[in-house]
Motif scaffolding. Sequence first.
Motif, PDB file in Angstrom:
ATOM      1  N   ALA A  38       0.833  -1.207   0.000  1.00 45.00           N
ATOM      2  CA  ALA A  38       0.000   0.000   0.000  1.00 45.00           C
ATOM      3  C   ALA A  38       0.869   1.259   0.000  1.00 45.00           C
ATOM      4  O   ALA A  38       0.607   2.212  -0.737  1.00 45.00           O
ATOM      5  CB  ALA A  38      -0.938  -0.006   1.208  1.00 45.00           C
TER       6      ALA A  38
ATOM      7  N   ASP B 207       2.658   1.515  -3.355  1.00 48.93           N
ATOM      8  CA  ASP B 207       1.731   1.342  -4.481  1.00 48.93           C
ATOM      9  C   ASP B 207       2.199   0.213  -5.394  1.00 48.93           C
ATOM     10  O   ASP B 207       2.246   0.348  -6.619  1.00 48.93           O
ATOM     11  CB  ASP B 207       1.576   2.641  -5.268  1.00 48.93           C
TER      12      ASP B 207
ATOM     13  N   THR C  16      -7.586  -5.039  -0.165  1.00 55.73           N
ATOM     14  CA  THR C  16      -8.474  -3.978  -0.645  1.00 55.73           C
ATOM     15  C   THR C  16      -8.674  -2.916   0.426  1.00 55.73           C
ATOM     16  O   THR C  16      -8.653  -1.715   0.130  1.00 55.73           O
ATOM     17  CB  THR C  16      -9.830  -4.583  -1.059  1.00 55.73           C
ATOM     18  N   THR C  17      -8.849  -3.337   1.659  1.00 49.52           N
ATOM     19  CA  THR C  17      -9.035  -2.382   2.759  1.00 49.52           C
ATOM     20  C   THR C  17      -7.802  -1.505   2.938  1.00 49.52           C
ATOM     21  O   THR C  17      -7.914  -0.306   3.226  1.00 49.52           O
ATOM     22  CB  THR C  17      -9.339  -3.138   4.071  1.00 49.52           C
TER      23      THR C  17
ATOM     24  N   GLY D 253      -5.844  -0.528   0.629  1.00 51.24           N
ATOM     25  CA  GLY D 253      -5.652   0.347  -0.520  1.00 51.24           C
ATOM     26  C   GLY D 253      -4.664  -0.181  -1.540  1.00 51.24           C
ATOM     27  O   GLY D 253      -4.145   0.580  -2.359  1.00 51.24           O
TER      28      GLY D 253
ATOM     29  N   ARG E   4      -3.723  -1.925  -4.932  1.00 43.27           N
ATOM     30  CA  ARG E   4      -4.377  -2.184  -6.216  1.00 43.27           C
ATOM     31  C   ARG E   4      -4.353  -3.690  -6.473  1.00 43.27           C
ATOM     32  O   ARG E   4      -3.289  -4.308  -6.541  1.00 43.27           O
ATOM     33  CB  ARG E   4      -3.654  -1.448  -7.346  1.00 43.27           C
TER      34      ARG E   4
ATOM     35  N   ARG F  46      -7.429   3.719  -6.617  1.00 48.17           N
ATOM     36  CA  ARG F  46      -7.492   2.417  -5.968  1.00 48.17           C
ATOM     37  C   ARG F  46      -8.888   2.214  -5.373  1.00 48.17           C
ATOM     38  O   ARG F  46      -9.569   3.164  -5.023  1.00 48.17           O
ATOM     39  CB  ARG F  46      -6.462   2.327  -4.848  1.00 48.17           C
TER      40      ARG F  46
ATOM     41  N   ALA G 249     -11.511   1.833  -2.665  1.00 48.02           N
ATOM     42  CA  ALA G 249     -11.527   2.438  -1.330  1.00 48.02           C
ATOM     43  C   ALA G 249     -12.216   1.505  -0.343  1.00 48.02           C
ATOM     44  O   ALA G 249     -13.237   1.834   0.259  1.00 48.02           O
ATOM     45  CB  ALA G 249     -12.228   3.792  -1.376  1.00 48.02           C
ATOM     46  N   GLY G 250     -11.686   0.304  -0.196  1.00 48.02           N
ATOM     47  CA  GLY G 250     -12.212  -0.618   0.787  1.00 48.02           C
ATOM     48  C   GLY G 250     -13.227  -1.593   0.223  1.00 48.02           C
ATOM     49  O   GLY G 250     -13.596  -1.562  -0.951  1.00 48.02           O
TER      50      GLY G 250
ATOM     51  N   ASP H 249     -16.512  -0.300  -1.695  1.00 50.32           N
ATOM     52  CA  ASP H 249     -16.407   0.603  -2.845  1.00 50.32           C
ATOM     53  C   ASP H 249     -16.985  -0.068  -4.093  1.00 50.32           C
ATOM     54  O   ASP H 249     -16.601  -1.187  -4.451  1.00 50.32           O
ATOM     55  CB  ASP H 249     -14.940   0.973  -3.077  1.00 50.32           C
TER      56      ASP H 249
END
Length: 403
Positions: free
Chosen positions: A260, A263, A283-284, A286, A288, A348, A350-351, A354
């Motif tokens: 995260a 990136d 995912t939580t 952030g 990708r 990305r 957003a959790g 999203d």
Amino acid sequence: MLIRNVRPWGGQHSDVEVAEGRIAAVRPHDPTAAPASDTVDGRGRLLFPSFSDVHVHLDSTRIGLPFRPHTGAPGVWAMMLNDRENWRDAEVPLPERVAGTLERMIANGTTRVRTYAQVDVDCRLEKLDAVLAAKERFAGHADVEVMAFPQAGILREPGTVDVLEASLRSGATVVGGIDPCSLDKDPKGHLDVVFGLAEKYGVEVDIHLHEPGHLGVFSTDLVIERVRALDMRGKVTMSHAYELGSVSESVSRRLIDTFAELDIAMATVAPSVDGQLSLADLTTAGVRVGLGEDGQRDYWSPYGNCDLLDRTWQLAFTHGFRRDDLIEMALAVATMGGASIMSHDVPRLAGIADRPGVAVGDRADLLLVDGETPTSAVMDRGKDRTVLHDGVVVADGLSVVRL
């Protein structure tokens, strides 16, 4: 263009206006409005962003050809040799196979593709050329990124580095690496070549990682060192990386947080294996994360059917998802998660909650598909599909529209 009577992410019935390739308005559906000539009849279908396949080997496909006995032996090197022995002898020429597979992917709803093209001392640029030709042929239907991929390793066979560099001069926009420790047995030398070429040609990096447990973490840490040292934030993807979550909870947490921070993206093909990093945790945090079909009915495996909705079901199933929000998250990964890997203009996820890609201002790369809810669409994988790319209908009823 007006898309009438659709349900964005399973919400209320809406009319979606598209202008200049983007969503211009989303309004409650007006059943009394007379349809115009440039109207797409949604018929109450679900509306999602179109799919993004960010890990596919178009160059090895046998989609559309007769099934054949699987002849590959276990292990990356043995499977690669099996492919090398057979790929030239298929029933139709490689360019035709590649183009036909890409066409079928588009018909099923994929409009963003990151594909591998094997380059080595055997095929040289022949597979790359076939993939680049398919990309050009369907340029109006899908965005296609082509990765120069040293499937046979970089250091094992003299001349591979020269062919890899030639592929970047010929149109590849991503440079690949594979199992730096177990295949080439020289992780520093392997990664020095990959990142050196990435710097020289200004391209991104995608590392194919099958290495288990601690070895996989060791190779990943070497990649992380280079991302920091070369300031390549946002330019590196780890593909497969099946067992990065198998060492310990603290190692998993460290890797997720580092991905995260730097990136570093991840691409999964939804394998049925233990030890994966948690999709929800990624995912939580952030990170990708995108989805791909890998090889499709090729000399490596009989699996794959060009339908990323089918692979989304597999992603949910192999992760044990039952809750609707987690199954919808799998859809978000398969659509805009992958889109965020291919273009950093796409944020990305957003959790877990999203659900991007169908709001005003979003690019009109869209999929209409039958289903009651997003979860039912994943479970049933309906065939009543309409696909848009840049606001233009490019496929309908599982057939590509000729532009």
